[in-house]
Design an enzyme around this catalytic site. Structure first.
Site, PDB file in Angstrom:
ATOM      1  N   TYR A  39      23.641  42.644  39.875  1.00  0.00           N
ATOM      2  CA  TYR A  39      24.989  43.193  39.674  1.00  0.00           C
ATOM      3  C   TYR A  39      25.080  44.604  40.264  1.00  0.00           C
ATOM      4  O   TYR A  39      25.991  44.902  41.052  1.00  0.00           O
ATOM      5  CB  TYR A  39      25.299  43.193  38.174  1.00  0.00           C
ATOM      6  CG  TYR A  39      26.460  44.062  37.750  1.00  0.00           C
ATOM      7  CD1 TYR A  39      27.761  43.742  38.109  1.00  0.00           C
ATOM      8  CD2 TYR A  39      26.242  45.209  36.975  1.00  0.00           C
ATOM      9  CE1 TYR A  39      28.829  44.548  37.708  1.00  0.00           C
ATOM     10  CE2 TYR A  39      27.300  46.009  36.567  1.00  0.00           C
ATOM     11  CZ  TYR A  39      28.592  45.680  36.938  1.00  0.00           C
ATOM     12  OH  TYR A  39      29.633  46.485  36.554  1.00  0.00           O
ATOM     13  N   SER A  92      31.026  41.410  35.994  1.00  0.00           N
ATOM     14  CA  SER A  92      30.994  42.784  35.488  1.00  0.00           C
ATOM     15  C   SER A  92      29.733  43.107  34.689  1.00  0.00           C
ATOM     16  O   SER A  92      29.643  44.185  34.089  1.00  0.00           O
ATOM     17  CB  SER A  92      32.231  43.050  34.621  1.00  0.00           C
ATOM     18  OG  SER A  92      32.195  42.223  33.482  1.00  0.00           O
TER      19      SER A  92
HETATM   20  P1  NAI Z   1      35.738  42.213  32.729  1.00  0.00           P
HETATM   21  O1  NAI Z   1      34.629  41.233  32.898  1.00  0.00           O
HETATM   22  O2  NAI Z   1      36.415  42.275  31.419  1.00  0.00           O
HETATM   23  O3  NAI Z   1      36.834  41.987  33.876  1.00  0.00           O
HETATM   24  C1  NAI Z   1      36.539  41.429  35.127  1.00  0.00           C
HETATM   25  C2  NAI Z   1      37.631  40.450  35.465  1.00  0.00           C
HETATM   26  O4  NAI Z   1      37.330  39.882  36.742  1.00  0.00           O
HETATM   27  C3  NAI Z   1      37.744  39.289  34.453  1.00  0.00           C
HETATM   28  O5  NAI Z   1      39.049  39.216  33.923  1.00  0.00           O
HETATM   29  C4  NAI Z   1      37.418  38.058  35.284  1.00  0.00           C
HETATM   30  O6  NAI Z   1      38.174  36.898  34.924  1.00  0.00           O
HETATM   31  C5  NAI Z   1      37.730  38.518  36.696  1.00  0.00           C
HETATM   32  N1  NAI Z   1      36.983  37.732  37.680  1.00  0.00           N
HETATM   33  C6  NAI Z   1      35.685  37.353  37.636  1.00  0.00           C
HETATM   34  N2  NAI Z   1      35.388  36.578  38.678  1.00  0.00           N
HETATM   35  C7  NAI Z   1      36.527  36.449  39.402  1.00  0.00           C
HETATM   36  C8  NAI Z   1      36.854  35.734  40.574  1.00  0.00           C
HETATM   37  N3  NAI Z   1      35.953  35.000  41.232  1.00  0.00           N
HETATM   38  N4  NAI Z   1      38.117  35.825  41.044  1.00  0.00           N
HETATM   39  C9  NAI Z   1      39.061  36.564  40.398  1.00  0.00           C
HETATM   40  N5  NAI Z   1      38.799  37.258  39.269  1.00  0.00           N
HETATM   41  C10 NAI Z   1      37.549  37.189  38.767  1.00  0.00           C
HETATM   42  O7  NAI Z   1      35.120  43.646  33.112  1.00  0.00           O
HETATM   43  P2  NAI Z   1      35.700  45.099  32.805  1.00  0.00           P
HETATM   44  O8  NAI Z   1      34.868  45.717  31.758  1.00  0.00           O
HETATM   45  O9  NAI Z   1      37.158  45.038  32.667  1.00  0.00           O
HETATM   46  O10 NAI Z   1      35.335  45.837  34.171  1.00  0.00           O
HETATM   47  C11 NAI Z   1      36.244  45.863  35.257  1.00  0.00           C
HETATM   48  C12 NAI Z   1      35.500  46.328  36.499  1.00  0.00           C
HETATM   49  O11 NAI Z   1      34.913  47.594  36.244  1.00  0.00           O
HETATM   50  C13 NAI Z   1      34.366  45.383  36.913  1.00  0.00           C
HETATM   51  O12 NAI Z   1      34.315  45.334  38.316  1.00  0.00           O
HETATM   52  C14 NAI Z   1      33.131  46.091  36.392  1.00  0.00           C
HETATM   53  O13 NAI Z   1      32.003  45.784  37.178  1.00  0.00           O
HETATM   54  C15 NAI Z   1      33.526  47.544  36.521  1.00  0.00           C
HETATM   55  N6  NAI Z   1      32.822  48.387  35.581  1.00  0.00           N
HETATM   56  C16 NAI Z   1      33.143  48.368  34.247  1.00  0.00           C
HETATM   57  C17 NAI Z   1      32.468  49.189  33.360  1.00  0.00           C
HETATM   58  C18 NAI Z   1      32.826  49.253  31.918  1.00  0.00           C
HETATM   59  O14 NAI Z   1      32.234  50.062  31.210  1.00  0.00           O
HETATM   60  N7  NAI Z   1      33.773  48.456  31.425  1.00  0.00           N
HETATM   61  C19 NAI Z   1      31.359  50.051  33.802  1.00  0.00           C
HETATM   62  C20 NAI Z   1      31.098  49.986  35.229  1.00  0.00           C
HETATM   63  C21 NAI Z   1      31.817  49.194  36.071  1.00  0.00           C
HETATM   64  C1  15L Z   2      28.805  48.185  33.543  1.00  0.00           C
HETATM   65  O1  15L Z   2      28.756  48.198  34.768  1.00  0.00           O
HETATM   66  C2  15L Z   2      29.420  47.054  32.812  1.00  0.00           C
HETATM   67  O2  15L Z   2      30.524  46.511  33.485  1.00  0.00           O
HETATM   68  C3  15L Z   2      29.818  47.412  31.384  1.00  0.00           C
HETATM   69  O3  15L Z   2      30.041  46.209  30.662  1.00  0.00           O
HETATM   70  C4  15L Z   2      28.735  48.254  30.709  1.00  0.00           C
HETATM   71  O4  15L Z   2      27.567  47.487  30.561  1.00  0.00           O
HETATM   72  C5  15L Z   2      28.465  49.496  31.545  1.00  0.00           C
HETATM   73  O5  15L Z   2      28.133  49.148  32.877  1.00  0.00           O
HETATM   74  C6  15L Z   2      27.337  50.369  30.993  1.00  0.00           C
HETATM   75  O6  15L Z   2      26.410  50.683  31.728  1.00  0.00           O
HETATM   76  O7  15L Z   2      27.442  50.765  29.816  1.00  0.00           O
END
Ligand code: NAI
Ligand code: 15L
Length: 281
Positions: free
Chosen positions: A143, A79
């Site tokens: 990413y 992520s």
């Molecule tokens: P996070 O890193 O907290 O959650 C991602 C989860 O995916 C983790 O629990 C991790 O254990 C799991 N994971 C990683 N590799 C894995 C694998 N090989 N098999 C199974 N599970 C696996 O990230 P968050 O913040 O919860 O984001 C969730 C999604 O939203 C991600 O895809 C991220 O790219 C996307 N995203 C999040 C943003 C944000 O502001 N939080 C912004 C843009 C996109």
């Molecule tokens: C993302 O894609 C990431 O998952 C999150 O952790 C933040 O960095 C977010 O973008 C952002 O651009 O603020």
């Protein structure tokens, strides 16, 4: 509030920041959830939810887990920016496994894409136009590149197999904005929950891409496909301006581009001093 989906919904990345929040909130709406992550689920299991610990590399496991599901919320994987080899497995091969499971189940995929798929677009200044969702991909790292690939995977599976998919190009989804950039990119948790509800319950979606940020006056982003699923954000980052509006990086690369700090990771092109230095873009 829409009716809860009649079929179970699979949520990958359930142990992550957004996954945990979605698990709690969607269960609260009466949804039946199948949760999965490579990490253990850290919270008490919500009602009607089951958790399976699994790597996205396990394609057969995902096929089994998705059996009978009407939608897959794909929030699992890397992520943040990481080396190419780290991103590749979870975010490319893993995504393929998710799409193959969706294809077999005729399930809709909701994909957590990211602003980093387009992060090298410049931030609009003054009255400059906001970019629409069909702008060119301009990933700001490996990413972001994987997220562009993920959106294109959705395009392919809709065109070739009729697998519907809604791609959330998420800005910054956190409890509150913590820096000036987030006055543009912030998505509140409540807006993400409503967006997810719309994406899953809309009668038809086809392949669509949504700028997933709240109703921020300072947003970088313009038109998208939200009307197709009937979503309108209700929160706004503007209320946090006094608190975070002065928090910037002081780095000209970071401040120039929409992707912020990700654009400056391993940036070797030289200092952008004036816009016309990039005439060939
Ligand atoms: P996070 O890193 O907290 O959650 C991602 C989860 O995916 C983790 O629990 C991790 O254990 C799991 N994971 C990683 N590799 C894995 C694998 N090989 N098999 C199974 N599970 C696996 O990230 P968050 O913040 O919860 O984001 C969730 C999604 O939203 C991600 O895809 C991220 O790219 C996307 N995203 C999040 C943003 C944000 O502001 N939080 C912004 C843009 C996109
Ligand atoms: C993302 O894609 C990431 O998952 C999150 O952790 C933040 O960095 C977010 O973008 C952002 O651009 O603020």
């Amino acid at each position: 509030m829409a009716e809860a989906p009649t079929k179970p919904v699979l949520l990958t990345g359930a142990a992550g920041n957004l996954g945990r929040m979605l698990a709690r909130e969607l269960a609260g709406l009466g949804w039946t959830l199948r949760l999965t992550d490579i990490a253990p689920f850290p919270d008490p299991l919500p009602p009607r939810a089951a958790f399976t610990r699994m790597d996205l590399a396990d394609g057969v496991g995902l096929l089994r887990l998705a059996e009978g599901c009407g939608a897959i919320l794909h929030f699992g994987g890397i992520s943040v920016e990481q080396p190419f080899g780290t991103v590749l497995g979870p975010n490319v091969q893993g995504l393929y496994h998710v799409y193959e499971a969706a294809r077999r189940e005729k399930a809709r995929v909701i994909f957590a894409s990211s602003n980093h798929s387009i992060g090298f677009h410049e931030r609009p200044q003054g009255n400059e136009a906001k970019i629409d969702v069909d702008c060119a991909f301009r990933p700001d790292g490996y990413y972001g590149l994987s997220k562009a690939y993920g959106e294109l995977m959705g395009r392919l599976y809709w065109d070739k197999h009729g697998v519907e998919n809604v791609n959330f190009r998420i800005g910054s989804c956190f409890p509150e904005p913590t820096e000036a950039r987030m006055l543009s990119t912030w998505l509140s948790f409540a807006d993400l929950v409503r967006l997810t509800e719309c994406a899953v319950t809309a009668p038809r979606s086809g392949h669509c891409v949504i700028w997933a940020c709240s109703d921020n006056p300072a947003s970088f982003w313009g038109r998208d496909h939200r009307d197709r699923i009937g979503w309108q954000p209700q929160d706004s980052a503007e209320a946090y301006r006094a608190r975070v509006g002065q928090i910037t990086s002081g780095n000209p690369v970071i401040e120039r581009y929409q992707g912020g700090s990700y654009t400056a990771i391993d940036y070797t092109r030289g200092k952008p001093s004036a816009r016309d230095a990039f005439d060939l873009d």
